[in-house]
Scaffold this motif. Structure first.
Motif, PDB file in Angstrom:
ATOM      1  N   ASP A  61       0.925  -1.132   0.123  1.00 25.46           N
ATOM      2  CA  ASP A  61      -0.019  -0.014  -0.020  1.00 25.46           C
ATOM      3  C   ASP A  61       0.894   1.129   0.051  1.00 25.46           C
ATOM      4  O   ASP A  61       0.533   2.177  -0.631  1.00 25.46           O
ATOM      5  CB  ASP A  61      -0.856   0.105   1.169  1.00 25.46           C
ATOM      6  N   GLU A  62       1.861   1.228   0.802  1.00 23.74           N
ATOM      7  CA  GLU A  62       2.720   2.600   1.015  1.00 23.74           C
ATOM      8  C   GLU A  62       3.539   2.601  -0.378  1.00 23.74           C
ATOM      9  O   GLU A  62       3.708   3.484  -0.900  1.00 23.74           O
ATOM     10  CB  GLU A  62       3.792   2.347   1.980  1.00 23.74           C
ATOM     11  N   SER A  63       3.936   1.496  -0.896  1.00 21.68           N
ATOM     12  CA  SER A  63       4.515   1.503  -2.452  1.00 21.68           C
ATOM     13  C   SER A  63       3.795   2.199  -3.447  1.00 21.68           C
ATOM     14  O   SER A  63       4.271   2.942  -4.304  1.00 21.68           O
ATOM     15  CB  SER A  63       5.267   0.234  -2.642  1.00 21.68           C
ATOM     16  N   LYS A  64       2.561   1.584  -3.277  1.00 18.51           N
ATOM     17  CA  LYS A  64       1.387   1.940  -4.300  1.00 18.51           C
ATOM     18  C   LYS A  64       1.296   3.606  -4.291  1.00 18.51           C
ATOM     19  O   LYS A  64       1.288   4.442  -5.278  1.00 18.51           O
ATOM     20  CB  LYS A  64       0.267   1.350  -4.336  1.00 18.51           C
ATOM     21  N   THR A  65       1.101   4.127  -3.104  1.00 12.68           N
ATOM     22  CA  THR A  65       0.912   5.612  -2.838  1.00 12.68           C
ATOM     23  C   THR A  65       2.182   6.524  -3.407  1.00 12.68           C
ATOM     24  O   THR A  65       2.209   7.453  -3.999  1.00 12.68           O
ATOM     25  CB  THR A  65       0.723   5.743  -1.444  1.00 12.68           C
ATOM     26  N   ALA A  66       3.317   6.025  -2.957  1.00 15.63           N
ATOM     27  CA  ALA A  66       4.482   6.536  -3.266  1.00 15.63           C
ATOM     28  C   ALA A  66       4.986   6.517  -4.775  1.00 15.63           C
ATOM     29  O   ALA A  66       5.111   7.700  -5.320  1.00 15.63           O
ATOM     30  CB  ALA A  66       5.865   5.930  -2.619  1.00 15.63           C
ATOM     31  N   LEU A  67       4.485   5.447  -5.581  1.00 20.42           N
ATOM     32  CA  LEU A  67       4.524   5.380  -6.982  1.00 20.42           C
ATOM     33  C   LEU A  67       3.723   6.249  -7.507  1.00 20.42           C
ATOM     34  O   LEU A  67       3.908   6.778  -8.797  1.00 20.42           O
ATOM     35  CB  LEU A  67       4.530   3.942  -7.397  1.00 20.42           C
ATOM     36  N   THR A  68       2.498   6.279  -7.037  1.00 19.62           N
ATOM     37  CA  THR A  68       1.418   7.221  -7.755  1.00 19.62           C
ATOM     38  C   THR A  68       1.993   8.873  -7.626  1.00 19.62           C
ATOM     39  O   THR A  68       1.852   9.296  -8.739  1.00 19.62           O
ATOM     40  CB  THR A  68       0.154   7.139  -6.923  1.00 19.62           C
ATOM     41  N   LYS A  69       2.589   8.964  -6.535  1.00 18.57           N
ATOM     42  CA  LYS A  69       3.112  10.431  -6.353  1.00 18.57           C
ATOM     43  C   LYS A  69       4.012  10.712  -7.256  1.00 18.57           C
ATOM     44  O   LYS A  69       4.119  11.666  -8.189  1.00 18.57           O
ATOM     45  CB  LYS A  69       3.582  10.729  -4.879  1.00 18.57           C
ATOM     46  N   LEU A  70       5.056   9.695  -7.505  1.00 10.82           N
ATOM     47  CA  LEU A  70       6.105   9.948  -8.609  1.00 10.82           C
ATOM     48  C   LEU A  70       5.599   9.847  -9.949  1.00 10.82           C
ATOM     49  O   LEU A  70       6.009  10.636 -10.775  1.00 10.82           O
ATOM     50  CB  LEU A  70       7.154   8.787  -8.303  1.00 10.82           C
ATOM     51  N   ALA A  71       4.429   9.112 -10.233  1.00 11.87           N
ATOM     52  CA  ALA A  71       3.971   9.054 -11.582  1.00 11.87           C
ATOM     53  C   ALA A  71       3.258  10.380 -11.928  1.00 11.87           C
ATOM     54  O   ALA A  71       3.434  10.753 -12.988  1.00 11.87           O
ATOM     55  CB  ALA A  71       2.851   7.936 -11.777  1.00 11.87           C
ATOM     56  N   GLU A  72       2.659  11.144 -10.883  1.00  8.40           N
ATOM     57  CA  GLU A  72       2.200  12.280 -11.154  1.00  8.40           C
ATOM     58  C   GLU A  72       3.322  13.187 -11.652  1.00  8.40           C
ATOM     59  O   GLU A  72       2.931  13.902 -12.652  1.00  8.40           O
ATOM     60  CB  GLU A  72       1.510  12.954 -10.152  1.00  8.40           C
ATOM     61  N   GLN A  73       4.518  13.413 -10.930  1.00 12.34           N
ATOM     62  CA  GLN A  73       5.471  14.147 -11.374  1.00 12.34           C
ATOM     63  C   GLN A  73       6.139  13.884 -12.967  1.00 12.34           C
ATOM     64  O   GLN A  73       6.342  14.665 -13.452  1.00 12.34           O
ATOM     65  CB  GLN A  73       6.773  14.004 -10.584  1.00 12.34           C
ATOM     66  N   LEU A  74       5.756  12.711 -13.287  1.00 14.39           N
ATOM     67  CA  LEU A  74       6.106  12.184 -14.778  1.00 14.39           C
ATOM     68  C   LEU A  74       5.099  11.985 -15.634  1.00 14.39           C
ATOM     69  O   LEU A  74       5.405  11.618 -16.729  1.00 14.39           O
ATOM     70  CB  LEU A  74       7.318  11.002 -14.651  1.00 14.39           C
ATOM     71  N   SER A  75       3.941  12.499 -15.076  1.00 12.99           N
ATOM     72  CA  SER A  75       2.918  12.502 -16.110  1.00 12.99           C
ATOM     73  C   SER A  75       2.727  10.719 -16.593  1.00 12.99           C
ATOM     74  O   SER A  75       2.352  10.505 -17.775  1.00 12.99           O
ATOM     75  CB  SER A  75       2.867  13.261 -17.415  1.00 12.99           C
ATOM     76  N   VAL A  76       2.598   9.774 -15.803  1.00  8.99           N
ATOM     77  CA  VAL A  76       2.518   8.446 -16.287  1.00  8.99           C
ATOM     78  C   VAL A  76       1.264   7.930 -15.781  1.00  8.99           C
ATOM     79  O   VAL A  76       0.699   8.170 -14.454  1.00  8.99           O
ATOM     80  CB  VAL A  76       3.611   7.490 -15.519  1.00  8.99           C
ATOM     81  N   ASN A  77       0.296   7.435 -16.635  1.00 12.45           N
ATOM     82  CA  ASN A  77      -0.919   6.870 -16.135  1.00 12.45           C
ATOM     83  C   ASN A  77      -1.136   5.881 -15.507  1.00 12.45           C
ATOM     84  O   ASN A  77      -0.125   5.008 -15.368  1.00 12.45           O
ATOM     85  CB  ASN A  77      -1.459   6.286 -17.666  1.00 12.45           C
ATOM     86  N   ALA A  78      -2.110   5.617 -14.603  1.00  9.83           N
ATOM     87  CA  ALA A  78      -2.167   4.574 -13.825  1.00  9.83           C
ATOM     88  C   ALA A  78      -2.092   3.018 -14.285  1.00  9.83           C
ATOM     89  O   ALA A  78      -1.456   2.382 -13.650  1.00  9.83           O
ATOM     90  CB  ALA A  78      -3.597   4.660 -12.920  1.00  9.83           C
ATOM     91  N   VAL A  83       3.311  -2.093  -9.382  1.00  9.51           N
ATOM     92  CA  VAL A  83       3.966  -2.500  -7.880  1.00  9.51           C
ATOM     93  C   VAL A  83       3.766  -4.030  -7.740  1.00  9.51           C
ATOM     94  O   VAL A  83       2.728  -4.362  -7.797  1.00  9.51           O
ATOM     95  CB  VAL A  83       3.129  -1.772  -6.860  1.00  9.51           C
ATOM     96  N   GLU A  84       4.839  -4.593  -7.673  1.00  7.62           N
ATOM     97  CA  GLU A  84       4.983  -6.139  -7.698  1.00  7.62           C
ATOM     98  C   GLU A  84       5.514  -6.495  -6.337  1.00  7.62           C
ATOM     99  O   GLU A  84       6.332  -5.744  -5.988  1.00  7.62           O
ATOM    100  CB  GLU A  84       5.719  -6.767  -9.023  1.00  7.62           C
ATOM    101  N   ILE A  85       5.528  -7.922  -6.020  1.00  6.46           N
ATOM    102  CA  ILE A  85       5.949  -8.423  -4.805  1.00  6.46           C
ATOM    103  C   ILE A  85       6.612  -9.574  -5.350  1.00  6.46           C
ATOM    104  O   ILE A  85       6.188 -10.502  -6.193  1.00  6.46           O
ATOM    105  CB  ILE A  85       4.969  -8.744  -3.739  1.00  6.46           C
ATOM    106  N   GLY A  86       7.817  -9.969  -5.106  1.00  7.52           N
ATOM    107  CA  GLY A  86       8.743 -10.931  -5.484  1.00  7.52           C
ATOM    108  C   GLY A  86      10.205 -10.695  -5.864  1.00  7.52           C
ATOM    109  O   GLY A  86      10.732  -9.470  -5.382  1.00  7.52           O
ATOM    110  N   PRO A  87      10.823 -11.377  -6.286  1.00  4.29           N
ATOM    111  CA  PRO A  87      12.383 -11.118  -6.601  1.00  4.29           C
ATOM    112  C   PRO A  87      12.343  -9.974  -7.543  1.00  4.29           C
ATOM    113  O   PRO A  87      11.914  -9.946  -8.585  1.00  4.29           O
ATOM    114  CB  PRO A  87      12.704 -12.409  -7.206  1.00  4.29           C
ATOM    115  N   THR A  88      13.429  -8.678  -7.208  1.00  3.76           N
ATOM    116  CA  THR A  88      13.258  -7.766  -7.841  1.00  3.76           C
ATOM    117  C   THR A  88      13.640  -7.806  -9.216  1.00  3.76           C
ATOM    118  O   THR A  88      13.026  -7.409 -10.111  1.00  3.76           O
ATOM    119  CB  THR A  88      14.221  -6.896  -7.253  1.00  3.76           C
TER     120      THR A  88
END
Length: 142
Positions: A61-78, A83-88
């Motif tokens: 949840d925290e990662s999704k929130t942070a990525l959404t904020k970053l995406a707004e800065q870069l104008s990236v659509n939802a 945001v995935e969980i697993g081996p990077t």
């Protein structure tokens, strides 16, 4: 030239440094931009004694929130945010393949010594990707 860039971010303070590089490459190429952040899975024991029942869910949840904020800065659509969980390494490579990315951008700390021998995420992506990879050397910590 590149048509679809995947920006792999760890959402740390270094991300601010990478934003200008990502913006520049996107501006130069006119490419579509997707973003990914991967939450590493935690060992299988309970964190209830810390008062945290679902720590992975909270991290997601925290990662999704942070990525959404970053995406707004870069104008990236939802629809272009992951945001995935697993081996990077494997999750980044899997998403890159699935979205048809022809360039992955990620940061690298330029490790030395033992961590260089063991490898880094950036190195693993570089050697496993089926597309080009741009690793941006991050500023040294002081």
């Amino acid at each position: 030239m590149y048509k679809h860039i995947l920006f792999a971010t760890d959402l740390t303070d270094d991300t601010d440094y990478l934003i200008s590089k990502v913006r520049g490459m996107r501006g130069y190429t006119g490419a579509r931009l997707s973003m990914i952040h991967v939450v590493e899975p935690l060992p299988g024991y309970s964190y209830a004694y810390l008062g945290i029942e679902d720590i992975e869910g909270q991290l997601l949840d925290e990662s999704k929130t942070a990525l959404t904020k970053l995406a707004e800065q870069l104008s990236v659509n939802a629809k272009d945010q992951w945001v995935e969980i697993g081996p990077t390494k494997s999750k980044i490579l899997e998403v890159a393949q699935n979205v048809g990315a022809d360039l992955i951008i990620c940061g690298s700390h330029g490790r030395h010594g033992l961590s260089l021998l063991l490898g880094s995420t950036a190195n693993a992506i570089l050697h496993g990707a089926k597309c080009d990879v741009l690793t941006v050397r991050l500023p040294e910590e002081e």
